[in-house]
Write a protein that holds these residues in place. Sequence first.
Motif, PDB file in Angstrom:
ATOM      1  N   PRO A 101       0.815  -1.223   0.000  1.00  0.00           N
ATOM      2  CA  PRO A 101       0.000   0.000   0.000  1.00  0.00           C
ATOM      3  C   PRO A 101       0.847   1.271   0.000  1.00  0.00           C
ATOM      4  N   LEU A 102       0.320   2.329  -0.594  1.00  0.00           N
ATOM      5  CA  LEU A 102       0.999   3.609  -0.701  1.00  0.00           C
ATOM      6  C   LEU A 102       0.234   4.641   0.132  1.00  0.00           C
ATOM      7  N   THR A 103       0.795   5.014   1.250  1.00  0.00           N
ATOM      8  CA  THR A 103       0.131   5.935   2.173  1.00  0.00           C
ATOM      9  C   THR A 103       0.041   7.336   1.583  1.00  0.00           C
ATOM     10  N   ALA A 104      -1.129   7.949   1.696  1.00  0.00           N
ATOM     11  CA  ALA A 104      -1.333   9.326   1.235  1.00  0.00           C
ATOM     12  C   ALA A 104      -1.336  10.268   2.428  1.00  0.00           C
ATOM     13  N   PHE A 105      -0.528  11.319   2.355  1.00  0.00           N
ATOM     14  CA  PHE A 105      -0.451  12.308   3.431  1.00  0.00           C
ATOM     15  C   PHE A 105      -1.211  13.583   3.083  1.00  0.00           C
ATOM     16  N   THR A 106      -1.341  13.857   1.790  1.00  0.00           N
ATOM     17  CA  THR A 106      -2.114  15.002   1.307  1.00  0.00           C
ATOM     18  C   THR A 106      -2.855  14.539   0.044  1.00  0.00           C
TER      19      THR A 106
END
Length: 258
Positions: free
Chosen positions: A166-171
């Motif tokens: 998974p690729l975490t989104a911060f914005t």
Amino acid sequence: MTADALPPRTVRSAPDRLLAVLAAFDHAHPALCLTDISRRAGLTLTTTHRLVGALTEWGALERDADGLYHVGLRLWEIAALAPRGLALRQVALPYLEDLYEATHENVQLAVRDGGEVVYVEWLSGRSAVGVHIRVGARWPLHATGVGLALLAHSGQPFQEAYCAGPLTAFTPYTIADPARLRRELAEVRRSGVAVSSRQITEDTLSVAAPVHGRDGGVTAAVSIVVPHATAQAAVLVPAVRLAARGISRALGWRPEAR
């Protein structure tokens, strides 16, 4: 389990238990009492007391006047021997300082550790944009300029496994789509630089370039972070490339010989 306790783990051997004690410390928990170490390490209080005593005697931990334990200087001495730590920092620092003097913006040097970047140096001025960075900080590769530069030059099997998420989104601007990330990495390899816009915070943009070691492989990345509102990435690229090339040559890289 309390909110700050580490995930449950199976700790069997003596080395596992010692490492669990050391791993109880992090940037959010630099000072711990014996009970906190026991809880965060997943060990009994009796075992923790014995191990902490041995580590303190050796110098890996230090106990202050309030009875709290901190990471000791003995570990710092050993860490200084790491080729991707202080040794790399010493070689790179003159070039990082030149880049900072030319821009007075945030200048960073980072290496890859698994799926994360670890920052080994950071220079910043009073007027530079605020960043969530400190020496020793970690961020996912896909969300930073240095991370993209390092990921783009990692082995293909590792890249594919990482892009699968998974690729975490911060914005809302974080690259969290595998197909988009693959395209971005291809562009980094084509252009020789990585541009990360508003991925960690919505007010910053970074330009990064890879640093090559003696064997030609990418061993680190250098970047500059500026306010997004006034950023001119194309203007920053030559300076970042020059710094990365200087560090690479200081590390023994000779592109003309390849």
